[in-house]
Design a protein around this motif. Structure first.
Motif, PDB file in Angstrom:
ATOM      1  N   TRP A  86       0.835  -1.210   0.000  1.00  0.00           N
ATOM      2  CA  TRP A  86       0.000   0.000   0.000  1.00  0.00           C
ATOM      3  C   TRP A  86       0.868   1.259   0.000  1.00  0.00           C
ATOM      4  O   TRP A  86       0.587   2.222  -0.705  1.00  0.00           O
ATOM      5  CB  TRP A  86      -0.911  -0.025   1.222  1.00  0.00           C
ATOM      6  N   PHE A  87       1.938   1.237   0.817  1.00  0.00           N
ATOM      7  CA  PHE A  87       2.815   2.402   0.942  1.00  0.00           C
ATOM      8  C   PHE A  87       4.072   2.311   0.081  1.00  0.00           C
ATOM      9  O   PHE A  87       4.665   3.335  -0.239  1.00  0.00           O
ATOM     10  CB  PHE A  87       3.222   2.596   2.405  1.00  0.00           C
ATOM     11  N   LEU A  88       4.508   1.111  -0.264  1.00  0.00           N
ATOM     12  CA  LEU A  88       5.756   0.932  -1.004  1.00  0.00           C
ATOM     13  C   LEU A  88       5.601   1.093  -2.506  1.00  0.00           C
ATOM     14  O   LEU A  88       6.568   1.373  -3.206  1.00  0.00           O
ATOM     15  CB  LEU A  88       6.340  -0.455  -0.705  1.00  0.00           C
ATOM     16  N   LYS A  89       4.406   0.903  -3.038  1.00  0.00           N
ATOM     17  CA  LYS A  89       4.204   0.937  -4.490  1.00  0.00           C
ATOM     18  C   LYS A  89       4.416   2.336  -5.054  1.00  0.00           C
ATOM     19  O   LYS A  89       4.310   3.345  -4.341  1.00  0.00           O
ATOM     20  CB  LYS A  89       2.803   0.447  -4.831  1.00  0.00           C
ATOM     21  N   ALA A  90       4.708   2.385  -6.327  1.00  0.00           N
ATOM     22  CA  ALA A  90       4.826   3.653  -7.041  1.00  0.00           C
ATOM     23  C   ALA A  90       3.424   4.205  -7.296  1.00  0.00           C
ATOM     24  O   ALA A  90       2.446   3.438  -7.352  1.00  0.00           O
ATOM     25  CB  ALA A  90       5.556   3.446  -8.370  1.00  0.00           C
ATOM     26  N   PRO A  91       3.289   5.519  -7.472  1.00  0.00           N
ATOM     27  CA  PRO A  91       1.971   6.067  -7.799  1.00  0.00           C
ATOM     28  C   PRO A  91       1.428   5.399  -9.067  1.00  0.00           C
ATOM     29  O   PRO A  91       2.130   5.283 -10.067  1.00  0.00           O
ATOM     30  CB  PRO A  91       2.243   7.551  -8.037  1.00  0.00           C
ATOM     31  N   GLY A  92       0.221   4.887  -8.993  1.00  0.00           N
ATOM     32  CA  GLY A  92      -0.408   4.233 -10.139  1.00  0.00           C
ATOM     33  C   GLY A  92      -0.036   2.770 -10.324  1.00  0.00           C
ATOM     34  O   GLY A  92      -0.594   2.092 -11.187  1.00  0.00           O
ATOM     35  N   GLU A  93       0.910   2.261  -9.540  1.00  0.00           N
ATOM     36  CA  GLU A  93       1.305   0.855  -9.671  1.00  0.00           C
ATOM     37  C   GLU A  93       0.193  -0.061  -9.160  1.00  0.00           C
ATOM     38  O   GLU A  93      -0.382   0.172  -8.097  1.00  0.00           O
ATOM     39  CB  GLU A  93       2.596   0.596  -8.890  1.00  0.00           C
ATOM     40  N   GLN A  94      -0.109  -1.095  -9.929  1.00  0.00           N
ATOM     41  CA  GLN A  94      -1.144  -2.072  -9.566  1.00  0.00           C
ATOM     42  C   GLN A  94      -0.602  -3.056  -8.543  1.00  0.00           C
ATOM     43  O   GLN A  94       0.571  -3.428  -8.599  1.00  0.00           O
ATOM     44  CB  GLN A  94      -1.605  -2.833 -10.807  1.00  0.00           C
ATOM     45  N   VAL A  95      -1.469  -3.498  -7.624  1.00  0.00           N
ATOM     46  CA  VAL A  95      -1.107  -4.461  -6.590  1.00  0.00           C
ATOM     47  C   VAL A  95      -2.120  -5.602  -6.630  1.00  0.00           C
ATOM     48  O   VAL A  95      -3.330  -5.351  -6.732  1.00  0.00           O
ATOM     49  CB  VAL A  95      -1.120  -3.782  -5.194  1.00  0.00           C
ATOM     50  N   PRO A  96      -1.684  -6.870  -6.550  1.00  0.00           N
ATOM     51  CA  PRO A  96      -2.634  -7.988  -6.523  1.00  0.00           C
ATOM     52  C   PRO A  96      -3.641  -7.839  -5.371  1.00  0.00           C
ATOM     53  O   PRO A  96      -3.315  -7.301  -4.307  1.00  0.00           O
ATOM     54  CB  PRO A  96      -1.735  -9.221  -6.315  1.00  0.00           C
ATOM     55  N   SER A  97      -4.848  -8.313  -5.567  1.00  0.00           N
ATOM     56  CA  SER A  97      -5.945  -8.083  -4.622  1.00  0.00           C
ATOM     57  C   SER A  97      -5.644  -8.535  -3.198  1.00  0.00           C
ATOM     58  O   SER A  97      -6.065  -7.892  -2.242  1.00  0.00           O
ATOM     59  CB  SER A  97      -7.226  -8.746  -5.128  1.00  0.00           C
ATOM     60  N   GLU A  98      -4.913  -9.630  -3.012  1.00  0.00           N
ATOM     61  CA  GLU A  98      -4.637 -10.136  -1.664  1.00  0.00           C
ATOM     62  C   GLU A  98      -3.795  -9.173  -0.838  1.00  0.00           C
ATOM     63  O   GLU A  98      -3.738  -9.280   0.384  1.00  0.00           O
ATOM     64  CB  GLU A  98      -3.868 -11.473  -1.718  1.00  0.00           C
ATOM     65  N   PHE A  99      -3.129  -8.219  -1.492  1.00  0.00           N
ATOM     66  CA  PHE A  99      -2.171  -7.352  -0.819  1.00  0.00           C
ATOM     67  C   PHE A  99      -2.563  -5.878  -0.880  1.00  0.00           C
ATOM     68  O   PHE A  99      -1.720  -5.013  -0.711  1.00  0.00           O
ATOM     69  CB  PHE A  99      -0.785  -7.550  -1.429  1.00  0.00           C
ATOM     70  N   GLN A 100      -3.833  -5.576  -1.099  1.00  0.00           N
ATOM     71  CA  GLN A 100      -4.252  -4.189  -1.261  1.00  0.00           C
ATOM     72  C   GLN A 100      -4.557  -3.473   0.058  1.00  0.00           C
ATOM     73  O   GLN A 100      -4.876  -2.303   0.053  1.00  0.00           O
ATOM     74  CB  GLN A 100      -5.453  -4.118  -2.197  1.00  0.00           C
ATOM     75  N   SER A 101      -4.439  -4.141   1.173  1.00  0.00           N
ATOM     76  CA  SER A 101      -4.694  -3.515   2.468  1.00  0.00           C
ATOM     77  C   SER A 101      -3.406  -2.973   3.077  1.00  0.00           C
ATOM     78  O   SER A 101      -2.367  -3.646   3.055  1.00  0.00           O
ATOM     79  CB  SER A 101      -5.307  -4.535   3.435  1.00  0.00           C
ATOM     80  N   PRO A 102      -3.460  -1.784   3.691  1.00  0.00           N
ATOM     81  CA  PRO A 102      -2.283  -1.292   4.416  1.00  0.00           C
ATOM     82  C   PRO A 102      -2.163  -1.918   5.809  1.00  0.00           C
ATOM     83  O   PRO A 102      -1.201  -1.668   6.516  1.00  0.00           O
ATOM     84  CB  PRO A 102      -2.546   0.214   4.517  1.00  0.00           C
ATOM     85  N   CYS A 103      -3.129  -2.738   6.175  1.00  0.00           N
ATOM     86  CA  CYS A 103      -3.206  -3.286   7.532  1.00  0.00           C
ATOM     87  C   CYS A 103      -2.885  -4.778   7.577  1.00  0.00           C
ATOM     88  O   CYS A 103      -3.666  -5.589   8.095  1.00  0.00           O
ATOM     89  CB  CYS A 103      -4.587  -3.007   8.126  1.00  0.00           C
ATOM     90  N   ILE A 104      -1.731  -5.151   7.017  1.00  0.00           N
ATOM     91  CA  ILE A 104      -1.249  -6.534   7.118  1.00  0.00           C
ATOM     92  C   ILE A 104       0.218  -6.491   7.536  1.00  0.00           C
ATOM     93  O   ILE A 104       0.940  -5.549   7.189  1.00  0.00           O
ATOM     94  CB  ILE A 104      -1.423  -7.340   5.815  1.00  0.00           C
ATOM     95  N   ARG A 105       0.634  -7.501   8.291  1.00  0.00           N
ATOM     96  CA  ARG A 105       2.032  -7.595   8.729  1.00  0.00           C
ATOM     97  C   ARG A 105       2.528  -9.010   8.472  1.00  0.00           C
ATOM     98  O   ARG A 105       1.863  -9.984   8.818  1.00  0.00           O
ATOM     99  CB  ARG A 105       2.144  -7.248  10.212  1.00  0.00           C
ATOM    100  N   ASP A 106       3.688  -9.116   7.876  1.00  0.00           N
ATOM    101  CA  ASP A 106       4.297 -10.418   7.591  1.00  0.00           C
ATOM    102  C   ASP A 106       4.808 -11.025   8.902  1.00  0.00           C
ATOM    103  O   ASP A 106       5.683 -10.462   9.556  1.00  0.00           O
ATOM    104  CB  ASP A 106       5.446 -10.228   6.603  1.00  0.00           C
ATOM    105  N   VAL A 107       4.249 -12.179   9.284  1.00  0.00           N
ATOM    106  CA  VAL A 107       4.672 -12.873  10.509  1.00  0.00           C
ATOM    107  C   VAL A 107       5.202 -14.268  10.182  1.00  0.00           C
ATOM    108  O   VAL A 107       5.278 -15.132  11.042  1.00  0.00           O
ATOM    109  CB  VAL A 107       3.527 -12.944  11.551  1.00  0.00           C
ATOM    110  N   THR A 108       5.585 -14.482   8.943  1.00  0.00           N
ATOM    111  CA  THR A 108       6.062 -15.790   8.497  1.00  0.00           C
ATOM    112  C   THR A 108       7.131 -16.385   9.415  1.00  0.00           C
ATOM    113  O   THR A 108       7.044 -17.562   9.773  1.00  0.00           O
ATOM    114  CB  THR A 108       6.583 -15.697   7.044  1.00  0.00           C
TER     115      THR A 108
END
Length: 192
Positions: A86-108
């Motif tokens: 959400w914050f790392l993409k370039a302006p106008g860059e498309q993001v796959p639907s699973e990752f379109q929320s700014p409210c996720i954290r990688d806990v792998t």
């Protein structure tokens, strides 16, 4: 109801009585194009309990749905996370639907041995592209499971917390599909 809906309902019930439950998900299993969700219950700091809403109890067996079967694991948060697409993409860059929320954290790393890696890209992306996607091959197509940031000067993508047992590629997302841009790699204890 599907698993994400069950987890959302059950997590809400637990939070309504003061228990700190959260939603954890894997975007895809390693062998199918389906994902999964669990209730995440932070019992201690080492490893939280996971359970599948109405099917298991906290700390019990997850049956056919162990976290170790997932490709990567993400926690849904109530606060925006600055290191998300959400914050790392370039302006106008498309993001796959699973990752379109700014409210996720990688806990792998809480659940799976994983590696951070730099991947050489076979060609430079378009100038307005900042993200690259670690993708696995499922049912005839490349499916994104995690993101990386592109270093255009070095022509590499840096990925964090890629599970050691995965085989995949780096790919760009053109708004419809993944475009492979690296060689196939198998992640092991020493990286790719």
């Amino acid at each position: 109801m599907n698993c994400p809906e069950l987890v959302a309902v059950f997590g809400s019930v637990l939070r309504s009585v003061g228990l700190p439950a959260a939603d954890l998900f894997t975007p895809k299993w390693g062998d199918t194009d389906l994902g999964h969700s669990w209730c995440y219950f932070p019992v201690d700091e080492k490893k939280p309990y996971l359970f599948t809403a109405f099917h298991t109890r906290p700390g019990g067996s997850l049956g056919p749905h162990p976290a170790e079967r997932g490709t990567k694991l993400y926690l849904k948060t109530f606060a925006a996370q600055p290191d998300t697409p959400w914050f790392l993409k370039a302006p106008g860059e498309q993001v796959p639907s699973e990752f379109q929320s700014p409210c996720i954290r990688d806990v792998t790393p809480q659940f799976l041995p994983s590696q951070s890696l730099e991947v050489a890209l076979d060609f430079k992306p378009e100038e307005d592209t900042r993200l690259c996607w670690f993708s696995v091959f499922i049912r005839g197509r490349w499916v994104p499971v995690g993101w990386g940031v592109i270093d255009n000067e070095r022509n590499i993508a840096r990925f964090e917390n890629i599970p050691e047992r995965l085989t995949g590629i780096a790919a760009y997302f053109n708004g419809r599909q993944m475009i492979p841009c690296s060689r196939l790699m198998r992640i092991g204890p020493g990286g790719a």
